[in-house]
Design a protein around this motif. Structure first.
Motif, PDB file in Angstrom:
ATOM      1  N   PHE A  16      16.139  -2.476   1.368  1.00 53.77           N
ATOM      2  CA  PHE A  16      15.320  -3.841   1.705  1.00 53.77           C
ATOM      3  C   PHE A  16      14.055  -3.369   1.524  1.00 53.77           C
ATOM      4  O   PHE A  16      13.296  -2.411   1.844  1.00 53.77           O
ATOM      5  N   ILE A  17      13.300  -4.171   0.373  1.00 55.77           N
ATOM      6  CA  ILE A  17      11.922  -3.939  -0.140  1.00 55.77           C
ATOM      7  C   ILE A  17      11.149  -5.108   0.100  1.00 55.77           C
ATOM      8  O   ILE A  17      11.662  -6.341   0.000  1.00 55.77           O
ATOM      9  N   VAL A  18       9.690  -4.943   0.609  1.00 56.20           N
ATOM     10  CA  VAL A  18       8.897  -6.003   0.614  1.00 56.20           C
ATOM     11  C   VAL A  18       7.748  -5.795  -0.472  1.00 56.20           C
ATOM     12  O   VAL A  18       7.239  -4.664  -0.771  1.00 56.20           O
ATOM     13  N   LEU A  19       7.179  -6.806  -1.164  1.00 55.73           N
ATOM     14  CA  LEU A  19       6.139  -6.939  -1.763  1.00 55.73           C
ATOM     15  C   LEU A  19       4.827  -7.433  -0.943  1.00 55.73           C
ATOM     16  O   LEU A  19       5.038  -8.444  -0.500  1.00 55.73           O
ATOM     17  N   HIS A  20       3.906  -6.611  -1.306  1.00 58.13           N
ATOM     18  CA  HIS A  20       2.573  -6.803  -0.372  1.00 58.13           C
ATOM     19  C   HIS A  20       1.675  -7.654  -1.233  1.00 58.13           C
ATOM     20  O   HIS A  20       0.740  -8.127  -0.808  1.00 58.13           O
ATOM     21  N   ARG A  21       1.870  -7.789  -2.661  1.00 57.40           N
ATOM     22  CA  ARG A  21       1.048  -8.767  -3.569  1.00 57.40           C
ATOM     23  C   ARG A  21       1.855  -9.620  -3.984  1.00 57.40           C
ATOM     24  O   ARG A  21       2.859  -9.328  -4.493  1.00 57.40           O
TER      25      ARG A  21
END
Length: 531
Positions: A131-136
């Motif tokens: 599980f990965i999140v993108l901050h931009r």
């Protein structure tokens, strides 16, 4: 980028590409390191080993029921705009993605989810989904283009590699390359030991790095049967053609190949099968198998005795708790298959190979292995001619008894060195001829060779000029000292002609053939010329 929570991939995936296909795919971590993904400032919340999962495709969706549209190994991009509102719904969503076998879930943080939902993180961790999140904010089309370019490039590389492998082994088959060359090319391509084995799990041809034979070949039959039965890390493919199976190709663990290791081995199996169909019943495999065992033994081309013993054992010639004999057969028309069949009949195992004798005369050399409690005897060796074509014309020489590989090498050379000594239909046991044994051990000593050439030069030159038989007559006389009648019979001459030959020999050599020391010197000279 942070990594945490090392977890194994789930064992049940709806999509199961081949190992070769998986090797051609980029992993999750490789995609995240692409500049397009890095522009989104990715943060790994659930990762570890899960980031090594191969990605087959990149999919974008906001739907909560997207799992039913997936086949597995996808990287799913989402902003979560249509995700469920409650924790139970989010849990069910992640569980459905895990059931579909996705490679990773990537959530872009924004208006809907300014921070990652804790329940998604926990459920992904529990079910083993990266599980990965993108901050931009980043355009998803940019991510899919970048990812798909890498995926397609990897697949094209694999296709080109498979084409190259197919071309190489098709060329080998069309040229009629021998089986050992095909096996060598397989080992080179795979960067690992490769063995062509029989249906009985005997290692016929083994391409193994020097110094590694013992590790690879020790206890081969048992380990091979285990690999066939349990499917361990060895790669095994059959060699089949026209409904007939001749053997198996076995590749030990090695690096991944862009074409897929199994694909490479299958192409080699096809080349070998075509070779068997075209060999006209000559059984090239059997001949090469014998050569791969006996050539290194005769030439001393093995790193250690343990390595050579492992090669012999793997080829079906046991060494442990056995007695080994080198045997040479000259004359007649025996075949290696007949000799090996005879060995089985007397409770032994053998490998036989036709080689040039010391004097250029064709000789079949045999390595015989018998149980340690049952040494080779006159009765067993007397049964050999009866098992051979035209056995009455075969002269047999038996080297000394050996209990380990180095001594077996000496036994083979003893048999070869003395192969010219016995007459057709006779058996010579080198062990019972101490002088022959001594000269065999000195066969490479230049002083012995010089003695033979210098002492016998006059009669050798006479025989060459006149096509004479003085060397044969001298050998008969020295083999029957004190019994000229028997000597004349052995030389196939009448006594009067035999005496004339002896007088000529004494005249040419300037010696007295009744002198004991002269007889010894001449006997050594004759034997040294036969080495």
């Amino acid at each position: 980028m942070e990594a945490s929570d090392r977890r194994e991939l789930p064992g049940t995936l709806t999509h199961r590409p081949s190992r070769a296909a998986l090797a051609a795919l980029p992993s999750v971590i490789e995609l995240l390191e692409d500049p397009a993904f890095r522009a989104g400032r990715p943060e790994v919340l659930v990762g570890g080993d899960l980031l090594d999962a191969p990605v087959r495709w990149i999919h974008t969706s906001e739907r909560a029921d997207i799992a039913r549209m997936l086949d597995g190994r996808e990287l799913l991009l989402s902003m979560g705009t249509a995700w469920p509102e409650d924790d139970a719904g989010l849990t069910a969503l992640v569980e459905s993605l895990a059931e579909a076998g996705i490679a990773a879930l990537v959530l872009e943080l924004g208006t809907r989810y300014p921070t990652p939902p804790a329940v998604v993180v926990e459920t992904a961790r529990r079910h083993g989904i990266a599980f990965i999140v993108l901050h931009r904010e980043v355009r998803f089309v940019t991510l899919t283009e970048a990812g798909h370019s890498r995926i397609i490039a990897g697949q094209m590389t694999a296709l080109r590699a498979r084409d190259e492998v197919r071309e190489v082994f098709t060329s080998l088959a069309l040229r009629g390359a021998p089986a050992d060359h095909v096996v060598r090319e397989l080992a080179r391509a795979l960067g690992a030991p490769v063995v062509l084995e029989s249906l009985a799990h005997e290692a016929l041809i083994a391409e193994v790095p020097v110094g590694n034979e013992a590790n690879v070949l020790t206890d081969w039959e048992r380990r091979s049967r285990s690999a066939h039965r349990d499917g361990d890390r060895w790669l095994v493919v059959p060699v089949d053609a026209r409904g007939k199976r001749w053997g198996f190709l076995v590749a030990l663990p090695g690096p991944d190949h862009p074409a897929g290791r199994r694909n490479v081995l299958l192409q080699g199996a096809i080349a070998l099968a075509l070779g068997r169909l075209a060999d006209g019943g000559r059984d090239e495999w059997a001949t090469l198998a014998r050569r791969h065992v006996l050539d290194p033994l005769l030439a001393g081309r093995f790193a250690t005795s343990e390595a050579m013993a492992a090669r012999l054992e793997a080829a079906g010639v046991p060494v442990t708790d056995r007695l080994l004999y080198g045997i040479a057969l000259r004359g007649g028309e025996p075949t290696a298959a007949q000799i090996e069949s005879w060995a089985l009949g007397v409770g032994a195992r053998a490998r036989a190979l036709a080689v040039p004798g010391r004097s250029g005369t064709p000789v079949i050399v045999v390595l015989l292995s018998v149980p340690a409690h049952r040494p080779l005897d006159d009765l067993a060796i007397a049964s050999l001619p009866r098992a051979l074509s035209d056995g009455a014309r075969v002269a047999i020489t038996v080297g000394r008894e050996a209990r380990e590989v180095d001594a077996a090498t000496l036994s083979l050379h003893e048999a070869l060195d003395n192969a010219r000594e016995p007459a057709p239909g006779e058996v010579l046991w080198v062990e019972r001829r101490p002088l022959s044994r001594l000269l065999s051990s000195l066969r490479d000593d230049h002083r012995l060779l010089d003695h033979g050439e210098r002492v016998l030069a006059p009669i050798v030159e006479h025989d060459q000029r006149t096509d004479g038989d003085l060397q044969r007559v001298l050998k008969a006389a020295l083999s029957h000292p004190g019994n000229r009648t028997a000597a004349a019979r052995a030389a196939h001459l009448s006594r009067s002609v035999f005496y004339q030959r002896l007088e000529l020999i004494q005249s040419l050599l300037g010696v007295d053939l009744e002198d004991g020391e002269t007889q010894t010197a001449l006997h050594i000279a004759l034997l040294s010329r036969h080495q």
